[in-house]
Design an enzyme around this catalytic site. Structure first.
Site, PDB file in Angstrom:
ATOM      1  CG  ASP A 290      -2.332   0.588   0.809  1.00 36.41           C
ATOM      2  OD1 ASP A 290      -2.354   1.734   0.314  1.00 36.41           O
ATOM      3  OD2 ASP A 290      -3.356  -0.090   0.990  1.00 36.41           O
TER       4      ASP A 290
ATOM      5  CG  HIS B 270     -14.655  -1.585  -6.092  1.00 33.40           C
ATOM      6  ND1 HIS B 270     -15.659  -1.823  -5.174  1.00 33.40           N
ATOM      7  CD2 HIS B 270     -13.607  -1.092  -5.366  1.00 33.40           C
ATOM      8  CE1 HIS B 270     -15.237  -1.499  -3.964  1.00 33.40           C
ATOM      9  NE2 HIS B 270     -14.001  -1.059  -4.061  1.00 33.40           N
TER      10      HIS B 270
END
Length: 424
Positions: free
Chosen positions: A275, A326
């Site tokens: 991340d 998404h």
């Protein structure tokens, strides 16, 4: 099923009776009966299935009792409930009510510095949703089992704050965004841009403030503990033990909550959680604070990495993207997947754990409603939408002629599906 109203009422009423009977039998078998139903992912499969069926049947029966006027009335009520919860969160009422015992409305209003009559009105509306309860002498308020958990679980606290401070204001600008930018797919032409008067993408906005970064990461962690998004569904969606001691790269893995769940269930797997650097720093600290067994923590490492850059870990068993793609338009989703391709080994797989939108009315309404809600949330925050299976197949075909979606599975009770992508 017969579409006559009487037949539908009979069908759902019988489902309520049968499901409730099974759940009651399970509750009575427990040594200590809980005050709220346990998550359907933490009980025997038959009981969990009964809870899902009970929720769907009750939802449908409630629908049958409402004429158009009742529908509008309920929408008004729902809006005011949301407003009341936001008010209670803003004035920190959840944390000011003691976890044990009770407090008078008068004292609570004084500590919170809000009018007592307004405090009472907001709490009593929240009580109709099983948040808080009046206890003991008249004028005393205490936590309900649900509100106590919302007040005491740090990740749920973060989720509540994120809902109140970000989701609600963004939703109110939905109409304005469409009017201002009809048909736009730009990441910086969203309801969120209007709500917070900024000109970058949502993730640019989050990354500019460490506090926002932590709040978002913690709220995503909380979402993953709810039954519809529980990480246990991912554990059951693939034979992870078949990977032996392979490496799973958890891309955009935030606090590492998914890797932790997998590591606890599959003791041979190793994990690299990737991340942004600020998220990684906070996640390492959180992992240390959790004091998990060394058998888990020694198999998890964190790495700063941007999704849009080339994947540095080569030949991993799995590259996992759970609720990541998404958030991105098709072009960027293709770019993210292409960044993985050069790192793939002969047996490497790409896993996408995301919503696969169903045909309207083809799954239980209680599950479809959450999927459709997420669809609009994405649009309001990132100008993207949830995807159908055909949409996912089109994206994969743009990444490489050699990649195929080989398997799609949605665990019962899960909102997310697992798409397994392999080289052919």
């Amino acid at each position: 099923m017969d579409d006559r109203l009487s037949s539908q009422l009979e069908h759902y009423a019988s489902q309520v009776t049968a499901s409730a009977t099974l759940i009651i039998r399970h509750l009575k078998s427990l040594k200590d009966e809980p005050s709220t139903l346990p998550s359907q992912t933490s009980v025997p499969t038959a009981v969990g299935t009964a809870q899902l069926r009970l929720a769907e049947a009750a939802f449908q029966l409630l629908h049958f009792t409402r004429d158009p006027g009742n529908v509008l009335t309920q929408l008004t009520v729902d809006l005011q409930v949301i407003s009341a919860v936001r008010w209670l969160l803003h004035f920190e009422i959840f944390s000011l009510v003691p976890l044990e015992g009770s407090i008078s409305y008068h004292e609570l209003s004084s500590v919170a510095n809000v009018p007592e009559n307004l405090l009472r009105s907001h709490i009593r509306l929240a009580m109709t949703c099983h948040l808080f309860q009046e206890s003991g002498p008249i004028g005393m308020v205490a936590h309900s089992p649900v509100s106590r958990q919302l007040a005491s679980d740090p990740s749920l606290v973060s989720w509540g704050q994120y809902f109140a401070n970000s989701v609600f204001p963004t939703a109110t600008k939905n109409v304005n965004a469409t009017a201002a930018w009809p048909g736009s797919k730009a990441l910086n032409e969203t309801a969120h841009n209007l709500a917070f008067n900024h000109h970058g993408s949502f993730f640019d906005y989050v990354s500019q403030d460490p506090a926002r970064t932590v709040e978002f990461a913690n709220s995503m962690k909380a979402v993953s503990t709810t039954s519809l998004f529980d990480t246990c569904h991912l554990c059951k969606s693939f034979d992870w033990s078949s990977l032996g001691d392979g490496v799973v790269v958890d891309m955009g893995g935030s606090t590492g909550h998914v890797s932790i769940a997998l590591a606890e269930s599959f003791p041979s797997l190793r994990f690299v959680v990737q991340d942004l650097p600020d998220v990684v720093s906070n996640s390492i600290r959180q992992l240390e604070e959790r004091q998990l067994p060394l058998s888990v923590t020694t198999r998890i490492q964190f790495q700063g990495h941007s999704l849009l850059h080339m994947q540095p870990v080569k030949g991993a068993a799995v590259y996992l993207l759970r609720q990541i793609l998404h958030d991105w338009p098709d072009r960027e989703a293709v770019q993210i997947l292409r960044s993985i391709v050069p790192a793939l080994g002969p047996s490497s797989k790409i896993f996408i754990a995301d919503i696969v939108l169903p045909e309207a009315g083809s799954i239980p309404a209680t599950e479809e409603q959450v999927m459709r809600c997420n669809d609009l949330l994405l649009h309001q925050f990132t100008n993207t939408l949830e995807r159908t299976l055909e949409d996912w197949q089109a994206i994969v075909s743009r990444v490489s002629d050699n990649l195929r979606i080989q398997h799609v599975y949605r665990d019962p009770g899960s909102i997310l599906s697992l798409l397994v992508i392999e080289t052919v």
